[in-house]
Design a protein around this motif. Structure first.
Motif, mmCIF file in Angstrom:
data_model
loop_
_atom_site.group_PDB
_atom_site.id
_atom_site.type_symbol
_atom_site.label_atom_id
_atom_site.label_comp_id
_atom_site.label_asym_id
_atom_site.label_seq_id
_atom_site.Cartn_x
_atom_site.Cartn_y
_atom_site.Cartn_z
ATOM 1 N N GLY A 7 0.771 -1.231 0.000
ATOM 2 C CA GLY A 7 0.000 0.000 0.000
ATOM 3 C C GLY A 7 0.803 1.283 0.000
ATOM 4 N N GLY A 8 2.113 1.181 0.081
ATOM 5 C CA GLY A 8 2.932 2.387 0.078
ATOM 6 C C GLY A 8 2.886 3.112 -1.254
ATOM 7 N N GLY A 9 3.420 4.317 -1.254
ATOM 8 C CA GLY A 9 3.445 5.094 -2.479
ATOM 9 C C GLY A 9 3.914 6.507 -2.240
ATOM 10 N N LEU A 10 3.786 7.319 -3.281
ATOM 11 C CA LEU A 10 4.171 8.723 -3.238
ATOM 12 C C LEU A 10 2.906 9.574 -3.173
ATOM 13 N N VAL A 11 2.803 10.389 -2.133
ATOM 14 C CA VAL A 11 1.648 11.261 -1.956
ATOM 15 C C VAL A 11 2.124 12.662 -1.593
ATOM 16 N N VAL A 121 6.823 4.709 1.929
ATOM 17 C CA VAL A 121 5.874 5.822 1.904
ATOM 18 C C VAL A 121 6.687 7.108 1.751
ATOM 19 N N THR A 122 6.369 7.876 0.734
ATOM 20 C CA THR A 122 7.055 9.143 0.496
ATOM 21 C C THR A 122 6.016 10.245 0.431
ATOM 22 N N VAL A 123 6.219 11.259 1.261
ATOM 23 C CA VAL A 123 5.291 12.377 1.313
ATOM 24 C C VAL A 123 6.029 13.625 0.841
ATOM 25 N N SER A 124 5.562 14.195 -0.245
ATOM 26 C CA SER A 124 6.209 15.394 -0.776
ATOM 27 C C SER A 124 5.539 16.643 -0.219
ATOM 28 N N SER A 125 6.331 17.695 -0.094
ATOM 29 C CA SER A 125 5.802 18.947 0.477
ATOM 30 C C SER A 125 5.208 19.848 -0.599
#
Length: 125
Positions: A7-11, A121-125
């Motif tokens: 379920g991980g990903g880039l959001v 999991v990668t969270v962009s600003s």
């Protein structure tokens, strides 16, 4: 016992994401299941966990009020619902299972029986 995290990903910051941990090879309801995360260059840290019955949950202060853990004792899965994500939530997330360690001590240990392979999991600003 096998754990498969997905379920991980880039959001983007403020988005939501749900991780899932599928568990096999054990009497699922007898195990506390939890989530940890590890960012580059940092130690693995506790995120949250849920008791075998699902009646008790514990969360790290950094995610309390944003993340929710729930389990399905029929499908043998545990989910981590992550809301209001922040860039500092970026990490590899791991699920873990343990039969004997009570859920209220998980915040201070990584000495647990079984671990999944992790999902990014990668969270962009």
């Amino acid at each position: 016992v096998q754990l498969q995290a997905s379920g991980g990903g880039l959001v983007q910051a403020g988005d939501s994401l749900r991780l899932s941990c599928a568990v096999s090879g054990c009497t699922f309801r007898n195990y506390v299941i939890g989530w940890f995360r590890q960012a580059p260059g940092k130690d693995r840290e506790f995120v949250g966990c849920i008791s075998g019955s699902g009646g008790s949950t514990y969360y790290a202060d950094s995610v309390k009020g944003r993340f929710v853990i729930f389990r399905d004792n029929v499908k043998n899965t545990v989910s981590l619902q992550m809301n209001s994500l922040k860039p500092e939530d970026t990490a590899v997330y791991y699920c873990a299972a343990d039969k004997s360690a009570p859920s209220y001590i998980w915040y201070r240990t990584t000495n647990l029986d079984y671990w999944g392979q992790g999902t990014q999991v990668t969270v962009s600003s």
